[in-house]
Design an enzyme around this catalytic site. Structure first.
Site, PDB file in Angstrom:
ATOM      1  N   ASP A  29       0.594   6.328  -1.600  1.00 33.38           N
ATOM      2  CA  ASP A  29       1.760   6.506  -2.463  1.00 33.38           C
ATOM      3  C   ASP A  29       1.878   7.990  -2.804  1.00 33.38           C
ATOM      4  O   ASP A  29       0.871   8.618  -3.149  1.00 33.38           O
ATOM      5  CB  ASP A  29       1.569   5.665  -3.740  1.00 33.38           C
ATOM      6  CG  ASP A  29       2.821   5.569  -4.585  1.00 33.38           C
ATOM      7  OD1 ASP A  29       3.478   6.618  -4.812  1.00 33.38           O
ATOM      8  OD2 ASP A  29       3.137   4.465  -5.044  1.00 33.38           O
ATOM      9  N   ILE A  30       3.078   8.558  -2.689  1.00 31.97           N
ATOM     10  CA  ILE A  30       3.224  10.000  -2.971  1.00 31.97           C
ATOM     11  C   ILE A  30       3.212  10.296  -4.469  1.00 31.97           C
ATOM     12  O   ILE A  30       3.147  11.449  -4.870  1.00 31.97           O
ATOM     13  CB  ILE A  30       4.501  10.607  -2.327  1.00 31.97           C
ATOM     14  CG1 ILE A  30       5.763   9.921  -2.846  1.00 31.97           C
ATOM     15  CG2 ILE A  30       4.402  10.553  -0.819  1.00 31.97           C
ATOM     16  CD1 ILE A  30       7.032  10.685  -2.507  1.00 31.97           C
ATOM     17  N   ASN A  85       6.926  -5.230  -7.336  1.00 26.95           N
ATOM     18  CA  ASN A  85       8.234  -5.445  -7.951  1.00 26.95           C
ATOM     19  C   ASN A  85       9.187  -5.873  -6.849  1.00 26.95           C
ATOM     20  O   ASN A  85       9.304  -5.187  -5.836  1.00 26.95           O
ATOM     21  CB  ASN A  85       8.742  -4.152  -8.598  1.00 26.95           C
ATOM     22  CG  ASN A  85       7.822  -3.658  -9.686  1.00 26.95           C
ATOM     23  OD1 ASN A  85       7.509  -4.399 -10.612  1.00 26.95           O
ATOM     24  ND2 ASN A  85       7.385  -2.425  -9.574  1.00 26.95           N
ATOM     25  N   HIS A  96       6.881  -4.017  -0.999  1.00 24.99           N
ATOM     26  CA  HIS A  96       5.622  -3.270  -0.939  1.00 24.99           C
ATOM     27  C   HIS A  96       4.694  -3.715  -2.057  1.00 24.99           C
ATOM     28  O   HIS A  96       5.119  -4.040  -3.153  1.00 24.99           O
ATOM     29  CB  HIS A  96       5.851  -1.763  -0.995  1.00 24.99           C
ATOM     30  CG  HIS A  96       6.636  -1.289  -2.182  1.00 24.99           C
ATOM     31  ND1 HIS A  96       8.004  -1.457  -2.291  1.00 24.99           N
ATOM     32  CD2 HIS A  96       6.243  -0.650  -3.303  1.00 24.99           C
ATOM     33  CE1 HIS A  96       8.418  -0.940  -3.424  1.00 24.99           C
ATOM     34  NE2 HIS A  96       7.374  -0.451  -4.075  1.00 24.99           N
ATOM     35  N   PHE A  97       3.433  -3.734  -1.721  1.00 24.12           N
ATOM     36  CA  PHE A  97       2.354  -3.990  -2.673  1.00 24.12           C
ATOM     37  C   PHE A  97       1.772  -2.646  -3.087  1.00 24.12           C
ATOM     38  O   PHE A  97       1.375  -1.864  -2.223  1.00 24.12           O
ATOM     39  CB  PHE A  97       1.225  -4.774  -1.974  1.00 24.12           C
ATOM     40  CG  PHE A  97       1.066  -6.200  -2.377  1.00 24.12           C
ATOM     41  CD1 PHE A  97       2.147  -6.999  -2.664  1.00 24.12           C
ATOM     42  CD2 PHE A  97      -0.202  -6.767  -2.432  1.00 24.12           C
ATOM     43  CE1 PHE A  97       1.981  -8.323  -3.008  1.00 24.12           C
ATOM     44  CE2 PHE A  97      -0.382  -8.091  -2.775  1.00 24.12           C
ATOM     45  CZ  PHE A  97       0.720  -8.874  -3.060  1.00 24.12           C
ATOM     46  N   HIS A  98       1.727  -2.379  -4.385  1.00 23.65           N
ATOM     47  CA  HIS A  98       0.964  -1.233  -4.875  1.00 23.65           C
ATOM     48  C   HIS A  98      -0.476  -1.702  -5.053  1.00 23.65           C
ATOM     49  O   HIS A  98      -0.716  -2.745  -5.679  1.00 23.65           O
ATOM     50  CB  HIS A  98       1.459  -0.785  -6.253  1.00 23.65           C
ATOM     51  CG  HIS A  98       2.819  -0.182  -6.272  1.00 23.65           C
ATOM     52  ND1 HIS A  98       3.024   1.176  -6.253  1.00 23.65           N
ATOM     53  CD2 HIS A  98       4.048  -0.755  -6.336  1.00 23.65           C
ATOM     54  CE1 HIS A  98       4.319   1.418  -6.296  1.00 23.65           C
ATOM     55  NE2 HIS A  98       4.961   0.261  -6.353  1.00 23.65           N
TER      56      HIS A  98
END
Ligand SMILES: [Zn+2]
Length: 132
Positions: A29-30, A85, A96-98
Site C-alpha cells: 500500500d502506498i 471496504n 482489495h483486502f488491506h
C-alpha cells in the site's frame, strides 16, 4: 479498466509486488498504516465481495494468512489487521483486502461513529433470517 487491473496484469510497473497467485496479486500500500501494509486484490475487476466467486474469496483468505505468517517472521508482529471496504465504500472500485502488521504501541485504532447501536437478539435474528 483501473489502476489495480493494471497492477494485476503488470502494465503498471511501479507497484512493489509481494506475492502473486493464479487469482491474486499482492503489493505494498502506498499509504501504509504500518510498514509492510499490503493490498491483496483479485485478478478480476469487482468492487464487492458479493461479485467475487468463492474460489477467489478462498484464495485471498489463504494469501492473507501467508502474509500474516511473514509479518511474524519479518517484524515479530504479535498481531495484524485485516480490513475490507466494499461496494460503494470500495475506495478504488476494485476489491482489495488491506492486511498490515500490528505492533505494540503502533497507534493504529478503529474510529467508530458516535451514537448508540443496538446489540440484541432481534438484530442477530434479522441477520440470521436474511442469511437462510
Ligand atoms: Zn480493476
Amino acid at each position: 479498466m483501473c489502476l489495480f487491473c493494471d497492477i494485476a496484469d503488470h502494465t503498471f510497473k511501479d507497484a512493489y509486488i509481494v506475492d502473486e497467485t493464479e487469482k491474486t496479486i499482492t503489493f505494498l500500500d502506498i499509504n501504509p498504516a504500518n510498514e509492510g501494509h499490503v493490498l491483496i486484490i483479485p485478478k478480476m475487476h469487482v468492487d464487492s465481495i458479493l461479485d467475487l466467486p468463492d474460489d477467489y474469496v478462498l484464495e485471498i483468505t489463504a494469501v492473507s494468512r501467508k502474509i500474516v505468517r511473514a509479518y511474524k517472521e519479518v517484524y515479530c508482529a504479535p498481531g495484524y489487521g485485516v480490513m475490507q471496504n466494499g461496494g460503494a465504500n470500495c475506495e478504488f472500485g476494485h476489491f482489495h483486502f488491506h492486511v498490515f502488521p500490528r505492533l505494540p504501541g503502533d497507534g493504529y485504532d478503529w474510529v467508530y461513529p458516535e451514537g448508540e447501536k443496538e446489540v440484541s437478539a432481534e438484530v442477530a435474528a434479522k441477520l440470521s433470517k436474511a442469511i437462510s
